[in-house]
Design a protein around this motif. Sequence first.
Motif, PDB file in Angstrom:
ATOM      1  N   THR A  26       1.161   3.609  -3.248  1.00  8.10           N
ATOM      2  CA  THR A  26       0.617   4.957  -3.071  1.00  8.10           C
ATOM      3  C   THR A  26       1.658   5.989  -3.518  1.00  8.10           C
ATOM      4  O   THR A  26       1.354   6.943  -4.225  1.00  8.10           O
ATOM      5  CB  THR A  26       0.262   5.214  -1.590  1.00  8.10           C
TER       6      THR A  26
ATOM      7  N   PHE B 172       0.837  -1.194   0.000  1.00  9.47           N
ATOM      8  CA  PHE B 172       0.000   0.000   0.000  1.00  9.47           C
ATOM      9  C   PHE B 172       0.874   1.247   0.000  1.00  9.47           C
ATOM     10  O   PHE B 172       0.682   2.162  -0.806  1.00  9.47           O
ATOM     11  CB  PHE B 172      -0.920  -0.022   1.226  1.00  9.47           C
ATOM     12  N   SER B 173       1.887   1.262   0.862  1.00 10.00           N
ATOM     13  CA  SER B 173       2.670   2.497   0.937  1.00 10.00           C
ATOM     14  C   SER B 173       3.566   2.669  -0.296  1.00 10.00           C
ATOM     15  O   SER B 173       3.691   3.775  -0.827  1.00 10.00           O
ATOM     16  CB  SER B 173       3.415   2.596   2.268  1.00 10.00           C
TER      17      SER B 173
ATOM     18  N   SER C 110       1.505   8.582  -6.749  1.00  4.92           N
ATOM     19  CA  SER C 110       1.140   9.896  -6.207  1.00  4.92           C
ATOM     20  C   SER C 110       1.027  10.987  -7.267  1.00  4.92           C
ATOM     21  O   SER C 110       0.285  11.940  -7.106  1.00  4.92           O
ATOM     22  CB  SER C 110       2.132  10.310  -5.120  1.00  4.92           C
TER      23      SER C 110
ATOM     24  N   ARG D  50      -6.584   6.470  -6.943  1.00  5.50           N
ATOM     25  CA  ARG D  50      -6.926   6.205  -5.550  1.00  5.50           C
ATOM     26  C   ARG D  50      -6.453   4.800  -5.154  1.00  5.50           C
ATOM     27  O   ARG D  50      -6.714   3.831  -5.859  1.00  5.50           O
ATOM     28  CB  ARG D  50      -8.445   6.333  -5.433  1.00  5.50           C
ATOM     29  N   VAL D  51      -5.741   4.709  -4.033  1.00  4.63           N
ATOM     30  CA  VAL D  51      -5.313   3.410  -3.508  1.00  4.63           C
ATOM     31  C   VAL D  51      -5.852   3.288  -2.094  1.00  4.63           C
ATOM     32  O   VAL D  51      -5.719   4.221  -1.302  1.00  4.63           O
ATOM     33  CB  VAL D  51      -3.771   3.295  -3.459  1.00  4.63           C
TER      34      VAL D  51
END
Length: 698
Positions: A344, A340-341, A348, A353-354
């Motif tokens: 994301t 996720f990080s 960016s 959208r995540v």
Amino acid sequence: MGQFKPSQLSASVTTLTGVGTGLEKRLNRLAIYTVQDLLFHLPYRYLDRTRLLPIGMLQHGKEALIQGTVELTQIKFGKRRSLLCRISDGTGAVVLRFFYFNNSQQANLAKGTTIRCWGQARRGVNTFEMIHPEYQRISEAQRDQLEQTLTPVYPATEGLAQGRFRKLTDQALRILAENPQQLVELLPQKILAEYALPDLCQALQAVHRPDADTEISLLQAGTHPAQRRLAFEEFLAHHLSLRTIRRKIQSFQAPRPDSALPQADDFIHRLPFQLTGAQQTVLHEIQADLIKQQPMLRLIQGDVGSGKTVLAAIIAFQIIKSGLQVALMAPTELLAEQHFSTITQWFSNFDIRVVLLTGRLNRAKRQTIVADIASSTPLMVVGTHALFQEQVKFSRLGIVIIDEQHRFGVHQRLSLLEKGVTRTTYPHQLIMTATPIPRTLAMTVFADLDISVIDELPPGRQAVKTAVLANDKRAEIIKKITQECRQGRQVYWVCTLIDESDAIQSQAATETYEYLSEMLPDLVIGLVHGRMKSPEKEQVMSAYKSGAIHLLVATTVIEVGVDVPAASLMVIENAERLGLAQLHQLRGRVGRGSQQSNCVLMYQPPLNELARQRLQIIRSTTDGFEIAKKDMQLRGPGEIMGTRQTGLPQMRIADLIRDAALIPHVRKAAELLLEDYSDRVAAIIKRWLTDRADFGNV
Ligand code: ADP
Ligand code: MG
């Protein structure tokens, strides 16, 4: 007059004589419910009690059946009271030794009695000894009556003696002999003839009650034709079931995007590195699938650190830009959080959208996310198996990406896919695995998938140097950690406990954390384990990733997928308890950047031979493929591969390593069945896989 019971193979085991509720429960524990299940519960070992060995020919360490006359029975007092009984048969004498005995036993073994016994011979003081052998008194009439078949030994459970098991299988075999039509032969004659395999009834008879002249070594090795025949059909059933699933999925349409598949060049150009040639090749293979009408079914095989995540991100980018949703599933929360990080951050600049969906979200947050997923917003959902939950309903799922496939069963994989199914469309599937298995094996056990291989690591990687050290060198290792950290390096310290609960593992890691904190007061030390709350874990991991933490004490929660390229030293405690696959995965957490990395495997002496060999292998190579090959060689025949480690299906009879030679033939036989005997396919699958949720209907 006994009550009439119909002889049915499909009937419950309780229809057999002597099976009450107690025994039924024990059988159920072994997944034996019907009479037929008993027939497919095969012996794992055989004893040859068909002939007597002259006592004079006993050999140390060997099991044997002997018969002789009792010469002397007496209790010996000493360090440990024992009952000794000396028997002889004219060729020699042997002493039977019992530590647990009673008076009647002593009386039973009176001088002059003839007894037959089965046991392992061991060198004693003057003669061979057998400790606690099985024995029986033999009457004059019984002297020459020996077993007619080899004696099977069944995988059993507590409270279920072998003798009982044999009586049950006797009954089951009798029912089979009386009703052979109830277990029809499903393999075409052509296949049986080509591979010289016996038919099903013969094979079952032969494995349960092998004739006295059967070559016992073949049976013990699991390579007797009767065993191979059963393994062959089981492989075939698995393979056919996957092929059937594939056919079914491919009868659907792929999800309809709003637009043609957009290019990913913008995204790729902004990555902090260039894709390797292997990554590009695989990317093109995936992209070629995505423009077809049919759902993609593709597996990416790539060793630890080969860069699978970025491919997932590129594909996700393209799918989302075409107006659809993406689900990425990881086996642990830690890995889901990391994906996720990373993603994301990569996304960016692109207004994508995540969201993260794991089991630990609070209700309000989860509801918002679930609502977004249900609306038709294009987005990417990263999560754990929490993605399976009932309430999660995707409205426009374009692709399901599954990372570290070996941690999921086929069933879990398919149930996530269900979420994206509409009446006419089925989402694309991209499965990622580090399990390095040979191509022919992969094509059989992943028969529902096309396979792409990333056979190259990103440039500049240096092989991790591995050292093996005994636990008493702990102090030296700790000193080394200080030196490493002074040079700006980061370290993992992995606490391992096999088969212990999450709670106990976490406890052990916490203690090590406290100990190391005391020993290394100058370092910033972090702790991560399975019992911590998500935000806590995320905080620690991101601090470690940013370099704010020098030394991370962890349980095996970091085993798969975790990516901190600056970390360059890994210490694994109790490495001797881990399997090769697990050690390779763990070590793969270092050596992800361009600096030289090291791994220290600590062990508790004395090492047994197998553990010594394992550590030696892991020390001598970092090539996952090589390690997998050695791993297969180290496993003895009949040893079952853990599914958790490999992602390969668990079989009842077949063994992917022992029976590897059958595998190419299985695919050929499957072709023949699908072409010319398609009416038998469903029956074969049903015979072997019905009780397994894994291969249920898609
Ligand atoms: P795995 O295949 O084990 O999942 P990852 O996707 O975690 O590997 O990638 C390992 C590391 O290599 C990550 O830090 C990733 O950003 C980096 N990486 C991936 N591809 C490349 C590349 N082509 N060049 C350099 N580094 C790369
Ligand atoms: Mg990975």
